[in-house]
Write an enzyme that holds these catalytic residues in place. Structure first.
Site, mmCIF file in Angstrom:
data_model
loop_
_atom_site.group_PDB
_atom_site.id
_atom_site.type_symbol
_atom_site.label_atom_id
_atom_site.label_comp_id
_atom_site.label_asym_id
_atom_site.label_seq_id
_atom_site.Cartn_x
_atom_site.Cartn_y
_atom_site.Cartn_z
ATOM 1 N N LYS A 239 -0.592 4.808 4.595
ATOM 2 C CA LYS A 239 -1.459 3.854 5.289
ATOM 3 C C LYS A 239 -0.954 3.623 6.713
ATOM 4 C CE LYS A 239 -3.918 -0.517 4.815
ATOM 5 N NZ LYS A 239 -5.202 0.072 5.226
ATOM 6 N N HIS B 274 0.838 -1.208 0.000
ATOM 7 C CA HIS B 274 0.000 0.000 0.000
ATOM 8 C C HIS B 274 0.870 1.253 0.000
ATOM 9 C CE1 HIS B 274 -3.226 -2.774 1.275
ATOM 10 N NE2 HIS B 274 -4.038 -1.872 0.761
HETATM 11 N N1 LIG Z 1 -12.790 -1.213 2.835
HETATM 12 C C1 LIG Z 1 -12.246 -0.698 1.733
HETATM 13 O O1 LIG Z 1 -12.590 -1.070 0.590
HETATM 14 C C2 LIG Z 1 -11.224 0.388 1.879
HETATM 15 C C3 LIG Z 1 -10.864 0.788 3.123
HETATM 16 N N2 LIG Z 1 -10.023 1.849 3.304
HETATM 17 C C4 LIG Z 1 -9.833 2.268 4.694
HETATM 18 O O2 LIG Z 1 -10.536 3.506 4.869
HETATM 19 C C5 LIG Z 1 -9.880 4.298 5.850
HETATM 20 C C6 LIG Z 1 -9.586 5.687 5.283
HETATM 21 O O3 LIG Z 1 -8.680 5.585 4.200
HETATM 22 P P1 LIG Z 1 -8.211 6.883 3.400
HETATM 23 O O4 LIG Z 1 -9.374 7.589 2.790
HETATM 24 O O5 LIG Z 1 -7.108 6.431 2.522
HETATM 25 O O6 LIG Z 1 -7.600 7.759 4.598
HETATM 26 P P2 LIG Z 1 -7.502 9.344 4.751
HETATM 27 O O7 LIG Z 1 -6.587 9.590 5.902
HETATM 28 O O8 LIG Z 1 -7.197 9.957 3.426
HETATM 29 O O9 LIG Z 1 -8.999 9.779 5.136
HETATM 30 C C7 LIG Z 1 -9.585 9.554 6.381
HETATM 31 C C8 LIG Z 1 -10.378 10.793 6.711
HETATM 32 O O10 LIG Z 1 -11.149 10.578 7.886
HETATM 33 C C9 LIG Z 1 -11.010 11.725 8.700
HETATM 34 N N3 LIG Z 1 -11.313 11.476 10.105
HETATM 35 C C10 LIG Z 1 -10.580 10.823 11.035
HETATM 36 N N4 LIG Z 1 -11.197 10.870 12.223
HETATM 37 C C11 LIG Z 1 -12.346 11.595 12.045
HETATM 38 C C12 LIG Z 1 -13.408 11.999 12.892
HETATM 39 N N5 LIG Z 1 -13.414 11.711 14.206
HETATM 40 N N6 LIG Z 1 -14.436 12.704 12.363
HETATM 41 C C13 LIG Z 1 -14.457 13.005 11.065
HETATM 42 N N7 LIG Z 1 -13.469 12.676 10.188
HETATM 43 C C14 LIG Z 1 -12.432 11.962 10.691
HETATM 44 C C15 LIG Z 1 -9.566 12.131 8.508
HETATM 45 O O11 LIG Z 1 -9.331 13.430 8.989
HETATM 46 P P3 LIG Z 1 -7.829 13.794 9.509
HETATM 47 O O12 LIG Z 1 -6.996 13.822 8.267
HETATM 48 O O13 LIG Z 1 -8.019 15.125 10.169
HETATM 49 O O14 LIG Z 1 -7.421 12.720 10.462
HETATM 50 C C16 LIG Z 1 -9.466 11.997 6.992
HETATM 51 O O15 LIG Z 1 -9.975 13.142 6.322
HETATM 52 C C17 LIG Z 1 -8.644 3.496 6.270
HETATM 53 O O16 LIG Z 1 -8.956 2.747 7.436
HETATM 54 C C18 LIG Z 1 -8.417 2.557 5.089
HETATM 55 O O17 LIG Z 1 -7.727 1.381 5.426
HETATM 56 C C19 LIG Z 1 -9.490 2.524 2.264
HETATM 57 C C20 LIG Z 1 -9.783 2.148 0.986
HETATM 58 C C21 LIG Z 1 -10.660 1.032 0.684
HETATM 59 O O1 LIG Z 2 -5.756 2.124 3.233
HETATM 60 C C1 LIG Z 2 -5.971 1.833 2.026
HETATM 61 O O2 LIG Z 2 -5.611 2.564 1.097
HETATM 62 C C2 LIG Z 2 -6.718 0.594 1.741
HETATM 63 N N1 LIG Z 2 -7.216 -0.051 2.755
HETATM 64 C C3 LIG Z 2 -7.971 -1.245 2.709
HETATM 65 C C4 LIG Z 2 -7.237 -2.336 3.454
HETATM 66 O O3 LIG Z 2 -6.737 -2.073 4.571
HETATM 67 O O4 LIG Z 2 -7.162 -3.449 2.941
HETATM 68 C C5 LIG Z 2 -8.427 -1.619 1.330
HETATM 69 C C6 LIG Z 2 -7.497 -1.242 0.216
HETATM 70 O O5 LIG Z 2 -6.510 -2.211 0.096
HETATM 71 C C7 LIG Z 2 -6.934 0.159 0.351
#
Ligand SMILES: NC(=O)C1=CN([C@@H]2O[C@H](COP(=O)(O)OP(=O)(O)OC[C@H]3O[C@@H](n4cnc5c(N)ncnc54)[C@H](OP(=O)(O)O)[C@@H]3O)[C@@H](O)[C@H]2O)C=CC1
Ligand SMILES: O=C(O)C1=N[C@H](C(=O)O)C[C@H](O)C1
Length: 272
Positions: A165, A161
């Site tokens: 991450k 990743h």
């Molecule tokens: N299940 C799936 O298919 C996938 C899962 N993911 C997961 O999704 C999550 C997010 O990934 P990603 O978008 O890359 O991460 P980012 O860090 O880009 O985005 C997360 C966002 O959530 C915000 N956030 C954190 N805490 C709060 C809160 N208490 N209230 C409101 N907003 C909050 C962060 O703000 P701040 O920056 O201020 O902390 C940030 O803007 C991860 O756990 C990742 O592993 C990602 C892609 C696919």
């Molecule tokens: O954090 C990410 O970017 C992603 N998180 C998910 C994971 O923890 O598997 C899904 C995807 O791989 C992207």
């Protein structure tokens, strides 16, 4: 086509994040869902701004708020890719608002998962470590292959990743490991081997190994390796666009509208 005001309304949390912004774009282009709210963390620069403008485009009339309950009250679904502590808090509030909670967040501890289960007594929760069709199919295939092979075949899961991450192994790697363990008829917890370093000793027969690579802008890559004597099987998924996760989340938000309260995953949504 349904009139726009009759479409299920969605709130996106963590709206300034990588997944948050992707979700907003896809909901904007959707004929089945409409965006009714956008939530960010208290004190962040987007709070109070028009979301479209904050994303660098035209105004879209949705104001970014740090008050999740007020936003959820107007919604039929909440799509949440944030962080474990935030998601646990949102689960209680989404249940209070009777909104479907689609959770993409990864990296939960056992106690946090128990709180999500408690919230699902009152509302629909769809949670998956990966919402793409491809990875959910790979999960099924992993289980099948593990069922067919005995412990002479070592199972290793390698994931890669981007450098930002924060959790490892990835949620996807854990999903794949769980599927491999189920296929083999064992509990993952007793057989998990993560983060080898130093004088580790020889590999333990039957263990399921995890290795994590972090670098650059890698969207997400997963290999499930079945290593035998004189041959190897490698099942691989490569994500090149975050839209695959967002599409799955939108599908889950719609699917959840017709379900009874409870905890579901993407296998349920996709009928796999
Ligand atoms: N299940 C799936 O298919 C996938 C899962 N993911 C997961 O999704 C999550 C997010 O990934 P990603 O978008 O890359 O991460 P980012 O860090 O880009 O985005 C997360 C966002 O959530 C915000 N956030 C954190 N805490 C709060 C809160 N208490 N209230 C409101 N907003 C909050 C962060 O703000 P701040 O920056 O201020 O902390 C940030 O803007 C991860 O756990 C990742 O592993 C990602 C892609 C696919
Ligand atoms: O954090 C990410 O970017 C992603 N998180 C998910 C994971 O923890 O598997 C899904 C995807 O791989 C992207």
């Amino acid at each position: 086509m349904q009139p726009e005001q009759d479409l299920p309304g969605v709130v996106v949390t963590g709206v300034s994040g990588r997944m948050g912004q992707m979700l907003v774009k896809l909901i904007g282009a959707s004929e089945k869902l409409r965006l009714v709210g956008a939530v960010e963390r208290e004190g962040t620069p987007w709070i109070g701004r028009d979301l479209g403008e904050a994303m660098g485009g035209a105004a879209n009339g949705v104001r970014v708020t740090d008050d999740p309950l007020e936003a959820f009250a107007k919604a039929q679904a909440v799509i949440d890719f944030t962080a474990p502590a935030a998601t646990v808090e949102f689960a209680a509030l989404a249940a209070q608002a009777r909104a479907v909670h689609v959770i993409g967040t990864t990296g939960f501890e056992a106690g946090q998962l128990a709180k999500l289960t408690a919230a699902s007594r009152h509302a629909v929760i769809v949670r998956a470590g990966n919402m793409s069709l491809g990875v959910n199919l790979l999960t099924r295939l992993t289980r099948k292959v593990a069922e067919a092979l005995d412990a002479d075949w070592d199972i290793e899961i390698v994931e890669a990743h981007h450098r930002m991450k924060v959790d490892a192994p990835s949620g996807t790697a854990l999903m794949l490991g769980q599927a491999a363990a189920e296929g083999r008829g064992v509990a993952l917890e007793g057989h998990r081997d993560s983060g080898r370093d130093g004088l580790t000793g020889a590999r333990k027969r039957g263990d399921i190994g995890f290795a994590a690579i972090r670098g650059g802008d890698i969207v997400g890559e997963h290999d499930v390796i079945f290593a035998g004597e004189g041959e190897r099987i490698i099942l691989r998924h490569v994500a090149t666009d975050r839209a695959i996760f967002a599409r799955g989340a939108l599908r889950a938000a719609l699917w959840g509208q017709d379900q009874k309260p409870g905890e579901y995953d993407m296998m349920d949504v996709l009928g796999l």
